[in-house]
Motif scaffolding. Structure first.
Motif, PDB file in Angstrom:
ATOM      1  N   TYR A 150       4.686   1.392  -2.215  1.00 28.85           N
ATOM      2  CA  TYR A 150       5.463   0.880  -3.344  1.00 28.85           C
ATOM      3  C   TYR A 150       4.852   1.298  -4.675  1.00 28.85           C
ATOM      4  CZ  TYR A 150       7.403  -2.460  -6.622  1.00 28.85           C
ATOM      5  OH  TYR A 150       7.994  -3.022  -7.709  1.00 28.85           O
ATOM      6  N   GLU A 151       3.520   1.271  -4.761  1.00 29.59           N
ATOM      7  CA  GLU A 151       2.860   1.657  -6.010  1.00 29.59           C
ATOM      8  C   GLU A 151       3.072   3.134  -6.304  1.00 29.59           C
ATOM      9  OE1 GLU A 151       2.079  -0.670  -7.693  1.00 29.59           O
ATOM     10  OE2 GLU A 151       0.743  -2.144  -6.812  1.00 29.59           O
ATOM     11  N   MET A 152       3.365   3.908  -5.251  1.00 26.68           N
ATOM     12  CA  MET A 152       3.658   5.323  -5.459  1.00 26.68           C
ATOM     13  C   MET A 152       5.156   5.540  -5.621  1.00 26.68           C
ATOM     14  SD  MET A 152       1.135   7.233  -2.846  1.00 26.68           S
ATOM     15  CE  MET A 152       1.010   6.083  -1.523  1.00 26.68           C
ATOM     16  N   GLY A 153       5.940   4.496  -5.640  1.00 29.28           N
ATOM     17  CA  GLY A 153       7.379   4.624  -5.798  1.00 29.28           C
ATOM     18  C   GLY A 153       8.095   5.027  -4.522  1.00 29.28           C
ATOM     19  N   PHE A 154       7.437   4.882  -3.379  1.00 31.66           N
ATOM     20  CA  PHE A 154       8.048   5.272  -2.109  1.00 31.66           C
ATOM     21  C   PHE A 154       8.617   4.016  -1.439  1.00 31.66           C
ATOM     22  CE2 PHE A 154       7.239   8.387   1.629  1.00 31.66           C
ATOM     23  CZ  PHE A 154       8.589   8.377   1.893  1.00 31.66           C
ATOM     24  N   GLU A 155       9.811   3.637  -1.900  1.00 29.24           N
ATOM     25  CA  GLU A 155      10.347   2.347  -1.474  1.00 29.24           C
ATOM     26  C   GLU A 155      10.699   2.306   0.002  1.00 29.24           C
ATOM     27  OE1 GLU A 155      13.539   0.402  -3.413  1.00 29.24           O
ATOM     28  OE2 GLU A 155      12.552   0.521  -5.353  1.00 29.24           O
ATOM     29  N   THR A 156      11.182   3.435   0.523  1.00 34.22           N
ATOM     30  CA  THR A 156      11.642   3.413   1.916  1.00 34.22           C
ATOM     31  C   THR A 156      10.489   3.101   2.863  1.00 34.22           C
ATOM     32  OG1 THR A 156      13.198   5.101   1.235  1.00 34.22           O
ATOM     33  CG2 THR A 156      12.984   4.723   3.569  1.00 34.22           C
ATOM     34  N   MET A 157       9.345   3.714   2.607  1.00 33.74           N
ATOM     35  CA  MET A 157       8.196   3.457   3.475  1.00 33.74           C
ATOM     36  C   MET A 157       7.734   2.010   3.333  1.00 33.74           C
ATOM     37  SD  MET A 157       4.781   5.633   3.728  1.00 33.74           S
ATOM     38  CE  MET A 157       3.333   5.043   4.539  1.00 33.74           C
TER      39      MET A 157
ATOM     40  N   MET B 242       9.618  -0.551   2.719  1.00 29.91           N
ATOM     41  CA  MET B 242      10.521  -1.404   3.489  1.00 29.91           C
ATOM     42  C   MET B 242      10.234  -1.298   4.985  1.00 29.91           C
ATOM     43  SD  MET B 242      12.520  -2.996   1.453  1.00 29.91           S
ATOM     44  CE  MET B 242      12.758  -2.951  -0.299  1.00 29.91           C
ATOM     45  N   TYR B 243       9.976  -0.088   5.460  1.00 32.87           N
ATOM     46  CA  TYR B 243       9.739   0.093   6.898  1.00 32.87           C
ATOM     47  C   TYR B 243       8.475  -0.618   7.354  1.00 32.87           C
ATOM     48  CZ  TYR B 243      13.352   3.684   7.099  1.00 32.87           C
ATOM     49  OH  TYR B 243      14.537   4.345   7.052  1.00 32.87           O
TER      50      TYR B 243
ATOM     51  N   ARG C 222       8.971  -4.295   7.384  1.00 30.63           N
ATOM     52  CA  ARG C 222       9.841  -4.703   8.497  1.00 30.63           C
ATOM     53  C   ARG C 222       9.020  -4.768   9.780  1.00 30.63           C
ATOM     54  NH1 ARG C 222      13.642  -0.121  10.353  1.00 30.63           N
ATOM     55  NH2 ARG C 222      11.657   0.512  11.206  1.00 30.63           N
TER      56      ARG C 222
ATOM     57  N   TYR D   3       3.870   7.063  13.862  1.00 33.45           N
ATOM     58  CA  TYR D   3       4.845   7.618  12.928  1.00 33.45           C
ATOM     59  C   TYR D   3       4.303   7.576  11.495  1.00 33.45           C
ATOM     60  CZ  TYR D   3       9.233   8.017  10.355  1.00 33.45           C
ATOM     61  OH  TYR D   3      10.216   8.396   9.490  1.00 33.45           O
TER      62      TYR D   3
ATOM     63  N   LEU E 187       3.654  10.451   8.758  1.00 35.71           N
ATOM     64  CA  LEU E 187       4.285  10.359   7.444  1.00 35.71           C
ATOM     65  C   LEU E 187       3.240  10.508   6.341  1.00 35.71           C
ATOM     66  CD1 LEU E 187       7.177   9.869   6.683  1.00 35.71           C
ATOM     67  CD2 LEU E 187       6.650   7.464   6.399  1.00 35.71           C
TER      68      LEU E 187
ATOM     69  N   GLU F  20       4.016  14.152   4.371  1.00 33.25           N
ATOM     70  CA  GLU F  20       4.971  14.084   3.272  1.00 33.25           C
ATOM     71  C   GLU F  20       4.309  14.604   1.995  1.00 33.25           C
ATOM     72  OE1 GLU F  20       8.241  13.157   2.761  1.00 33.25           O
ATOM     73  OE2 GLU F  20       7.872  13.512   0.647  1.00 33.25           O
TER      74      GLU F  20
ATOM     75  N   LEU G 292       3.700  12.194  -1.022  1.00 32.39           N
ATOM     76  CA  LEU G 292       2.640  11.217  -0.760  1.00 32.39           C
ATOM     77  C   LEU G 292       1.274  11.879  -0.925  1.00 32.39           C
ATOM     78  CD1 LEU G 292       3.444   8.997   2.331  1.00 32.39           C
ATOM     79  CD2 LEU G 292       3.007   8.314   0.009  1.00 32.39           C
TER      80      LEU G 292
END
Lengths: 397, 313, 133
Positions: free
Chosen positions: A116-123, A125-126, A129, A181, A185, A189, A192
């Motif tokens: 999140y601090e890097m602006g990678f919202e999808t990761m 959330m995953y 979850r 996974y 990632l 990526e 990242l």
């Protein structure tokens, strides 16, 4: 361009808890940084001196919301050492199990925060979850998701049955799959990598000099892990590796934490496959004999140290908490210097700071060079006077 | 009469009103798709509208030391320039106005909002906003050249500087669209930078500099800025559609409109996928990426286009 | 290390056709595990007023008081007064309770027990003070 000073915190979107960093910027680059703590002081240690040993368990548990088991185990380790209690093996095994589940939950949480601090919202959330799975395990075994309350002096409060063990194992299998996974990632990526490699450099020598602990130190190649150096619970009987990495930057801290997750799954499997039979707790008298003890514990964030002094009554004379974040904070100004402003959130997040663990009362008069301890009334009076001088009257008179 | 018609074009269709409603709808779609990709529920359909109404009803706070007139005028300038830019892009078949060189005019009109963002941050006199506005400018120098170069390619191929003629050229030579793929990718990435979205959202990266250039903005003014970004997304997608994908494909009226909607939505879907799949890069990395990779790629596209143009003859 | 841009996209695309992981909590019932600790209940019949629970409560949320209506002292068949069990009430301050259930564990007569009733939010703070009779 002239140098400008910007405050980061105490209230800032990048910080989950109040703390303050004064950054001196030359354009985008940081030429100086200072850390100011103390916005989250709650007086836990003082409160612990007013409650008996059993009440303190739940108080100390609330030192931190994420490593709650760590702090309690550390405190209870001290008390049991003073009381010379023989903790049953099964209790030790269950404590180890909870400790590792907690490490999994803390590291997954950290991975999300870092993304999140890097602006990678999808990761973000995953990971959060998937973290639900381990929180479910903790809720099932202990009866709560965050403040487990499973420790008691002399053992644990709840036993674990075969069905629960089976469910934990299935959830761990799922998490292991996911963790593989995330390893891919984090290491493949490009965006990242661009944000983590060569950011927040902390050379091995400086890490030792500035007393870094936990994953922060291990990512700089410092071999230190209390679970290996001074095994407690049943860690000496378990087969696991100490993860170190030598890149000395944020990327290394990501790798260390993700690989530690894999080690934790290994430990959980071993503990569950060989749970010793027997009672889960021994009785310990209310009054703890006179004495003092120090306990070291490897919390998810690093080495946690508690000191307890007993005076023979049912109330401890002194409880001292040294949270891992306090140790790691010394390295933050070093890591920030020379980096870009954009790297500040991830560099700070990379030590996994936990302010509520860290803030303790310190009043230090720099001009006179002396330290003063306030009690509640004095502190209240001081604050009223302080604001009166500023023209605000809070006293209600 | 002509002035009145122009005013209606700018304010109602395909100008402000249409852009605002379609822009908010696309913003919702963007948020919803990103949410579903992240395996969560996402906002309900009225969320963007509710956000706008809520912001519009809030108090406007103007910081001490800010130039009040400039501070208040900037959001309107941003909205107005975007509303004007859409007049040159085919929405309902033919664009409202068309002349040789309107491609360049649109690019300039789309740069005005960025300039207002810079001035907004600069006139706010707050450290976060100042840093944000410097980043806006730095980023502009990063993506503007690749975007322009990418748009030049099709223009050279079509031998025209008019958006309408470029799209008409592609409609008559649909196979050539396939050769524009590099330019298309460059343009989409540069548009992502223009719209300040992840991975290029450094100017208002909330973890670093809070609200960036908009830190001191509130109420209706902030709502208008947000709206102008939504509208810019529509216009940017429409521009890429017209220049690279043949625009509304020779259809007129409602069929053309349907084609327009489908194609712009597809481009926004691409933008959303990029946003969801990446982390935010630093401003220096952003600029070096644009100059090291995007600009040469756009140049390559121009070379390809030149080759095609002369081999066709 | 090989770099793969947009590494997360295949998973994101898969999620487009999956149900959201979010639990629609207030509209859907939250699932709890057996043994989840929530509101503490009190059994008047069993309480002997030892006040051990008050002694261990970390939040000082529990209070055992003498009930207002005590049973009348009775005389036995031989004319001497019989010993009567006093009745105790329990005042739980839910705004202070941390749901550790240490009181349940320490209670020698099992007069306290935890339930799984966790939806305890109130707007009025007074409603959080429960008087078990």
């Amino acid at each position: 361009m002239a140098k400008i000073t910007i405050p980061l915190g105490p209230q800032h979107p990048a910080l989950k808890e109040p703390e303050n960093f004064m950054l001196v910027l030359d354009g985008e680059q940081i030429c100086d940084a200072t850390v100011n703590l103390g916005y989250n002081h709650r007086g836990v240690e003082k409160a612990a001196e007013n409650r008996n040993y059993i009440q303190d368990i739940y108080l100390i548990e609330r030192v931190c919301g994420i490593c709650s088991h760590s702090h309690v185990s550390c405190y209870i380790g001290c008390v049991e050492e003073i009381a010379k209690a023989q903790v049953p093996d099964r209790a030790k095994a269950i404590r180890t199990l909870i400790a590792e589940l907690e490490r999994v939950h803390s590291h997954l949480l950290w991975l999300g925060v870092a993304a999140y601090e890097m602006g990678f919202e999808t990761m973000f959330m995953y990971t959060w979850r998937d973290r639900e799975q381990v929180l479910d395990c903790l809720e099932m075994i202990t009866g709560n998701r965050v403040h487990y309350g499973i420790n008691t002096i002399g053992g644990v409060r709840r036993d674990i049955n075969a069905q629960q063990a089976k469910e934990v194992l299935t959830k761990i299998a799922y998490l292991e799959e996911r963790t593989k996974y995330y390893v891919k990632l984090a290491t493949e990526e490009p965006t990242l990598l661009a944000r983590t490699q060569n950011v927040g450099k902390l050379p091995n020598k400086v890490a030792i000099e500035r007393n870094a602990v936990g994953p922060t130190a291990r990512a700089s190649g410092v071999k230190m892990d209390v679970r290996k150096d001074e095994p407690y619970f049943i860690y000496d009987k378990l087969d696991f590796e100490m993860i170190t990495y030598h890149s000395e930057d944020v990327f290394g801290r990501v790798v260390v934490r993700v690989l530690e997750l894999v080690e934790s799954y290994k430990i959980i499997r071993q503990v569950l496959s060989a749970l010793p039979e027997g009672p889960i707790a021994v009785k310990v008298p209310w009054k703890i004999p006179q004495g003092e003890a120090v306990f070291r514990y490897e919390a998810p964030r690093g080495e946690d140290i508690h000191y307890v002094k007993s005076n023979g009554t049912e109330i401890p004379e002194r409880v001292k908490v040294r949270a891992p974040t306090l140790s790691n904070f010394q390295s933050i100004p070093y890591m920030l210097k020379g980096d870009y402003l954009a790297d500040v959130p991830i560099t700070i997040a990379a030590i996994d700071p936990c302010m509520s663990c860290t803030d303790r009362a310190v009043v230090y008069d720099a001009k006179k060079g002396k330290t003063q301890v306030f009690d509640w009334e004095e502190l209240r009076k001081y604050s009223i006077d302080f604001y009166k001088r500023k023209g605000v009257n809070f006293s209600g008179k | 009469m002509e002035i009145l018609a122009a005013l209606i074009y700018i304010t109602v269709f395909p100008g402000f009103l249409f852009l605002a409603s379609y822009g908010t709808a696309l913003q919702w779609a963007d948020r919803k798709i990103a949410a579903v990709m992240q395996n969560r529920v996402g906002p309900p359909w009225y969320q963007t509208l509710a956000d706008f109404i809520k912001l519009a009803s809030k108090e406007i706070v103007i910081p001490d030391g800010a130039d009040v007139a400039l501070f208040k005028a900037l959001p309107y300038v941003a909205v107005a320039s975007v509303s004007t830019a859409v007049l040159f892009i085919p929405v309902f078949g033919m664009p409202v106005y068309s002349f040789q060189g309107d491609l360049v005019a649109v690019i300039y009109l789309l740069t005005i909002p960025t300039a207002t963002f810079f001035l907004a941050g600069w006139s706010s006199t707050s450290p976060y906003a100042s840093i944000g506005s410097i980043r806006v400018m730095t980023q502009l120098f990063g993506y503007e050249v690749p975007l322009l170069l990418a748009l030049v390619g099709p223009a050279i191929l079509a031998g025209s500087w008019s958006i309408q003629e470029i799209s008409a050229f592609f409609v008559s030579n649909p196979k050539l669209i396939l050769f524009q793929i590099i330019g298309f990718v460059v343009a989409v990435l540069a548009l992502q930078g223009k719209l300040e979205r992840v991975p290029f959202d450094t100017p208002h990266a909330k973890n670093e500099i809070v609200g960036g250039q908009f830190t001191e903005y509130s109420g209706m003014l902030l709502a208008l800025f947000n709206l102008s970004i939504d509208m810019e997304m529509v216009v940017g997608a429409a521009l890429i559609n017209a220049v690279f994908l043949g625009g509304t494909w020779n259809y007129f009226s409602f069929a053309a409109f349907a084609v327009f909607m489908v194609k712009t939505f597809a481009i926004v879907f691409l933008l959303t996928a990029i946003r969801a799949a990446m982390a935010r890069v630093r401003i220096d990395q952003m600029v070096s990426f644009c100059w090291k990779y995007l600009a040469p790629m756009a140049m390559l596209q121009i070379v390809i286009d030149l080759y095609i143009k002369y081999s066709l003859k | 290390m090989p770099k793969k841009p947009m590494r997360i996209l295949p998973e994101a695309a898969k999620n487009l056709f999956k149900k959201a992981a979010t639990v629609a909590y207030p509209f859907e019932k939250a699932s709890l595990y057996e043994g989840y600790r929530a509101r503490i209940i009190f059994d008047v019949e069993k309480c002997i007023g030892c006040k051990m629970c008050m002694r261990v409560c970390p939040a000082k949320a529990i209070e055992i008081v003498l009930a207002e209506n005590q049973p009348q002292p009775q005389t036995g068949p031989d004319g001497k007064p019989m010993p009567v069990k006093k009745i105790f009430n329990c005042i739980m301050s839910l705004d202070r309770c941390i749901y550790c259930a240490q009181c349940v564990e320490i209670c020698p007569k099992k007069a306290l027990a935890y339930t799984q009733d966790f939806e305890l939010a109130q707007i009025d703070r007074k409603k959080l003070k429960l008087h078990y009779k």
